[in-house]
Write a protein that holds these residues in place. Structure first.
Motif, PDB file in Angstrom:
ATOM      1  N   PRO A 145      67.192  28.450 124.798  1.00 49.78           N
ATOM      2  CA  PRO A 145      66.609  29.354 125.790  1.00 49.78           C
ATOM      3  C   PRO A 145      67.645  29.914 126.757  1.00 49.78           C
ATOM      4  O   PRO A 145      67.556  31.075 127.164  1.00 49.78           O
ATOM      5  N   ARG A 146      68.648  29.117 127.119  1.00 50.76           N
ATOM      6  CA  ARG A 146      69.702  29.614 128.013  1.00 50.76           C
ATOM      7  C   ARG A 146      70.559  30.664 127.320  1.00 50.76           C
ATOM      8  O   ARG A 146      70.994  31.639 127.938  1.00 50.76           O
ATOM      9  N   LEU A 147      70.801  30.462 126.037  1.00 53.60           N
ATOM     10  CA  LEU A 147      71.673  31.359 125.292  1.00 53.60           C
ATOM     11  C   LEU A 147      70.967  32.649 124.895  1.00 53.60           C
ATOM     12  O   LEU A 147      71.547  33.739 124.987  1.00 53.60           O
ATOM     13  N   LEU A 148      69.706  32.529 124.488  1.00 54.61           N
ATOM     14  CA  LEU A 148      68.997  33.657 123.895  1.00 54.61           C
ATOM     15  C   LEU A 148      67.883  34.216 124.765  1.00 54.61           C
ATOM     16  O   LEU A 148      67.369  35.301 124.473  1.00 54.61           O
ATOM     17  N   GLY A 149      67.491  33.475 125.820  1.00 51.16           N
ATOM     18  CA  GLY A 149      66.281  33.820 126.556  1.00 51.16           C
ATOM     19  C   GLY A 149      65.098  33.099 125.938  1.00 51.16           C
ATOM     20  O   GLY A 149      65.109  32.739 124.751  1.00 51.16           O
ATOM     21  N   HIS A 150      64.049  32.907 126.746  1.00 57.13           N
ATOM     22  CA  HIS A 150      62.902  32.118 126.278  1.00 57.13           C
ATOM     23  C   HIS A 150      62.217  32.757 125.074  1.00 57.13           C
ATOM     24  O   HIS A 150      61.865  32.061 124.105  1.00 57.13           O
ATOM     25  N   ALA A 151      62.016  34.061 125.099  1.00 59.20           N
ATOM     26  CA  ALA A 151      61.219  34.708 124.055  1.00 59.20           C
ATOM     27  C   ALA A 151      61.866  34.567 122.673  1.00 59.20           C
ATOM     28  O   ALA A 151      61.196  34.239 121.688  1.00 59.20           O
ATOM     29  N   LYS A 152      63.164  34.830 122.581  1.00 55.32           N
ATOM     30  CA  LYS A 152      63.834  34.714 121.285  1.00 55.32           C
ATOM     31  C   LYS A 152      63.942  33.257 120.857  1.00 55.32           C
ATOM     32  O   LYS A 152      63.752  32.924 119.679  1.00 55.32           O
ATOM     33  N   ALA A 153      64.231  32.357 121.806  1.00 52.26           N
ATOM     34  CA  ALA A 153      64.303  30.930 121.475  1.00 52.26           C
ATOM     35  C   ALA A 153      62.950  30.429 120.982  1.00 52.26           C
ATOM     36  O   ALA A 153      62.878  29.597 120.063  1.00 52.26           O
ATOM     37  N   ALA A 154      61.864  30.940 121.578  1.00 45.98           N
ATOM     38  CA  ALA A 154      60.517  30.538 121.154  1.00 45.98           C
ATOM     39  C   ALA A 154      60.258  30.967 119.715  1.00 45.98           C
ATOM     40  O   ALA A 154      59.622  30.242 118.930  1.00 45.98           O
ATOM     41  N   GLU A 155      60.758  32.129 119.347  1.00 45.60           N
ATOM     42  CA  GLU A 155      60.594  32.594 117.972  1.00 45.60           C
ATOM     43  C   GLU A 155      61.279  31.648 116.992  1.00 45.60           C
ATOM     44  O   GLU A 155      60.753  31.356 115.908  1.00 45.60           O
ATOM     45  N   LEU A 156      62.448  31.143 117.388  1.00 43.36           N
ATOM     46  CA  LEU A 156      63.207  30.268 116.504  1.00 43.36           C
ATOM     47  C   LEU A 156      62.691  28.835 116.503  1.00 43.36           C
ATOM     48  O   LEU A 156      62.707  28.173 115.454  1.00 43.36           O
ATOM     49  N   LEU A 157      62.241  28.341 117.676  1.00 46.03           N
ATOM     50  CA  LEU A 157      61.842  26.941 117.786  1.00 46.03           C
ATOM     51  C   LEU A 157      60.340  26.723 117.624  1.00 46.03           C
ATOM     52  O   LEU A 157      59.915  25.728 117.024  1.00 46.03           O
ATOM     53  N   LEU A 158      59.510  27.623 118.176  1.00 44.74           N
ATOM     54  CA  LEU A 158      58.055  27.455 118.068  1.00 44.74           C
ATOM     55  C   LEU A 158      57.530  27.938 116.720  1.00 44.74           C
ATOM     56  O   LEU A 158      56.580  27.363 116.178  1.00 44.74           O
ATOM     57  N   LEU A 159      58.135  28.997 116.181  1.00 44.80           N
ATOM     58  CA  LEU A 159      57.689  29.538 114.903  1.00 44.80           C
ATOM     59  C   LEU A 159      58.573  29.093 113.734  1.00 44.80           C
ATOM     60  O   LEU A 159      58.194  29.226 112.581  1.00 44.80           O
ATOM     61  N   GLY A 160      59.746  28.599 114.055  1.00 53.75           N
ATOM     62  CA  GLY A 160      60.665  28.182 112.988  1.00 53.75           C
ATOM     63  C   GLY A 160      61.210  29.341 112.179  1.00 53.75           C
ATOM     64  O   GLY A 160      61.542  29.193 111.001  1.00 53.75           O
ATOM     65  N   GLU A 161      61.335  30.515 112.809  1.00 57.16           N
ATOM     66  CA  GLU A 161      61.833  31.695 112.105  1.00 57.16           C
ATOM     67  C   GLU A 161      63.301  31.530 111.723  1.00 57.16           C
ATOM     68  O   GLU A 161      64.109  30.999 112.487  1.00 57.16           O
ATOM     69  N   GLY A 162      63.654  32.006 110.541  1.00 55.13           N
ATOM     70  CA  GLY A 162      65.031  31.959 110.106  1.00 55.13           C
ATOM     71  C   GLY A 162      65.814  33.167 110.597  1.00 55.13           C
ATOM     72  O   GLY A 162      65.238  34.159 111.054  1.00 55.13           O
ATOM     73  N   PHE A 163      67.134  33.089 110.504  1.00 58.28           N
ATOM     74  CA  PHE A 163      67.981  34.208 110.898  1.00 58.28           C
ATOM     75  C   PHE A 163      69.278  34.162 110.108  1.00 58.28           C
ATOM     76  O   PHE A 163      69.611  33.149 109.483  1.00 58.28           O
ATOM     77  N   THR A 164      69.987  35.243 110.110  1.00 54.11           N
ATOM     78  CA  THR A 164      71.197  35.374 109.296  1.00 54.11           C
ATOM     79  C   THR A 164      72.449  34.991 110.079  1.00 54.11           C
ATOM     80  O   THR A 164      72.425  34.875 111.311  1.00 54.11           O
ATOM     81  N   GLY A 165      73.541  34.857 109.348  1.00 60.16           N
ATOM     82  CA  GLY A 165      74.818  34.615 109.999  1.00 60.16           C
ATOM     83  C   GLY A 165      75.208  35.758 110.910  1.00 60.16           C
ATOM     84  O   GLY A 165      75.785  35.545 111.984  1.00 60.16           O
ATOM     85  N   GLU A 166      74.902  36.981 110.493  1.00 58.79           N
ATOM     86  CA  GLU A 166      75.215  38.134 111.324  1.00 58.79           C
ATOM     87  C   GLU A 166      74.461  38.066 112.648  1.00 58.79           C
ATOM     88  O   GLU A 166      75.023  38.350 113.714  1.00 58.79           O
ATOM     89  N   GLN A 167      73.194  37.662 112.610  1.00 57.60           N
ATOM     90  CA  GLN A 167      72.425  37.500 113.843  1.00 57.60           C
ATOM     91  C   GLN A 167      72.976  36.355 114.681  1.00 57.60           C
ATOM     92  O   GLN A 167      73.061  36.457 115.907  1.00 57.60           O
ATOM     93  N   ALA A 168      73.376  35.274 114.034  1.00 56.19           N
ATOM     94  CA  ALA A 168      73.938  34.130 114.765  1.00 56.19           C
ATOM     95  C   ALA A 168      75.158  34.541 115.571  1.00 56.19           C
ATOM     96  O   ALA A 168      75.338  34.121 116.724  1.00 56.19           O
ATOM     97  N   ALA A 169      76.011  35.385 114.982  1.00 58.66           N
ATOM     98  CA  ALA A 169      77.194  35.850 115.699  1.00 58.66           C
ATOM     99  C   ALA A 169      76.809  36.789 116.832  1.00 58.66           C
ATOM    100  O   ALA A 169      77.363  36.709 117.936  1.00 58.66           O
ATOM    101  N   ALA A 170      75.842  37.668 116.598  1.00 56.68           N
ATOM    102  CA  ALA A 170      75.410  38.608 117.634  1.00 56.68           C
ATOM    103  C   ALA A 170      74.791  37.882 118.824  1.00 56.68           C
ATOM    104  O   ALA A 170      74.910  38.323 119.974  1.00 56.68           O
ATOM    105  N   TRP A 171      74.140  36.754 118.565  1.00 57.73           N
ATOM    106  CA  TRP A 171      73.454  35.997 119.626  1.00 57.73           C
ATOM    107  C   TRP A 171      74.348  34.959 120.301  1.00 57.73           C
ATOM    108  O   TRP A 171      73.925  34.298 121.240  1.00 57.73           O
ATOM    109  N   GLY A 172      75.575  34.766 119.814  1.00 56.17           N
ATOM    110  CA  GLY A 172      76.474  33.797 120.435  1.00 56.17           C
ATOM    111  C   GLY A 172      76.361  32.395 119.884  1.00 56.17           C
ATOM    112  O   GLY A 172      76.987  31.466 120.405  1.00 56.17           O
ATOM    113  N   ILE A 173      75.588  32.203 118.818  1.00 57.93           N
ATOM    114  CA  ILE A 173      75.516  30.886 118.170  1.00 57.93           C
ATOM    115  C   ILE A 173      76.762  30.672 117.314  1.00 57.93           C
ATOM    116  O   ILE A 173      77.236  29.547 117.157  1.00 57.93           O
TER     117      ILE A 173
END
Length: 249
Positions: A145-173
């Protein structure tokens, strides 16, 4: 099981390679223990300048080996998965990760504790804890949530949505997304080897300063998540979801 983690020491670099290709590098208790001990030994060895964690150019890790997990689930914070988390969190040497293919569960959450992360653009990252009746671990409920904001973190943690390596780099992961798995592994090794020529004391002090902010809060959150994770493993939701996973497989 000793071959499931291949340790390679080359000058000042220690490489931990996940090596269960037939199981998509799924992590067992023995693998967690071996990785934890290797990180602790690297941390104490003055000749080791950096640690590289990688899978193959096709797969990083599918996360926990569910069968092994169900056979002897972690019962407290001294269990092998939490021992590994503590060892990675406490490692004073730079830790670099190379990620290609699947990075599931702890295969994703461990990345936010590495110092440099290189991924293939088409890497597939996911944290399906809720989908398995579980809860986030390794500080992910605080860091994401600190890195991505609550809304995007909720998508990843509450819904378990997947994402790509390209998105991981864009988001700072991740530090950088590269064209394919071979490129990600090569870049990670190239960067890891640079630490052989950098002043080790200065590197460690700099890492300490970068990691010192809210460190105690992070430790508390990891412990709280761990205790709740152990509880959730005993819940009807988790038992049904994990057993269903084994049946479908």
């Amino acid at each position: 099981m000793t071959d499931a983690i291949v340790l390679q020491r080359e000058r000042g670099l220690l490489t931990l390679q996940l090596n269960r290709p037939d199981k998509k590098n799924a992590l067992t208790r023995a693998m967690y223990t071996q990785m934890a001990e290797a990180l602790e030994q690297a941390d104490a060895d003055v000749d080791i300048r950096a640690v590289l964690i990688q899978g193959s150019s096709e797969c990083f890790t599918a996360g926990n080996d569910i069968g092994d997990f169900l056979e002897q689930p972690p019962s407290d914070l001294d269990s092998p998965p939490f021992h590994f988390m503590k060892s990675l969190l406490n490692c004073r040497k730079p830790v670099i990760a190379a990620v290609a293919g699947a990075a599931v569960g702890i295969g994703t959450t461990l990345l936010v504790h590495c110092d440099l992360v290189y991924v293939s653009r088409d890497a597939r990252l996911r944290m399906p804890f809720v989908n398995l009746g579980l809860c986030p671990e390794f500080g992910s409920s605080l860091i994401l949530p600190r890195l991505l904001g609550h809304a995007k973190a909720a998508e990843l943690l509450l819904l378990g949505e997947g994402f790509t390596g390209e998105q991981a780099a864009a988001w700072g992961i991740a530090t950088e997304a590269l064209g394919n798995g071979e490129a990600a592994l090569a870049k990670a090794r190239e960067v890891a080897e640079r630490f052989e020529t950098l002043a080790p004391g200065a590197v460690q002090v700099t890492k300490q300063l970068m990691k010192s902010v809210d460190r105690e809060q992070l430790r508390r959150v990891i412990e709280e998540e761990g205790a709740l994770f152990v509880q959730r493993l005993k819940s009807p939701e988790a038992i049904a979801a994990l057993s269903g996973f084994i049946t479908r497989r």
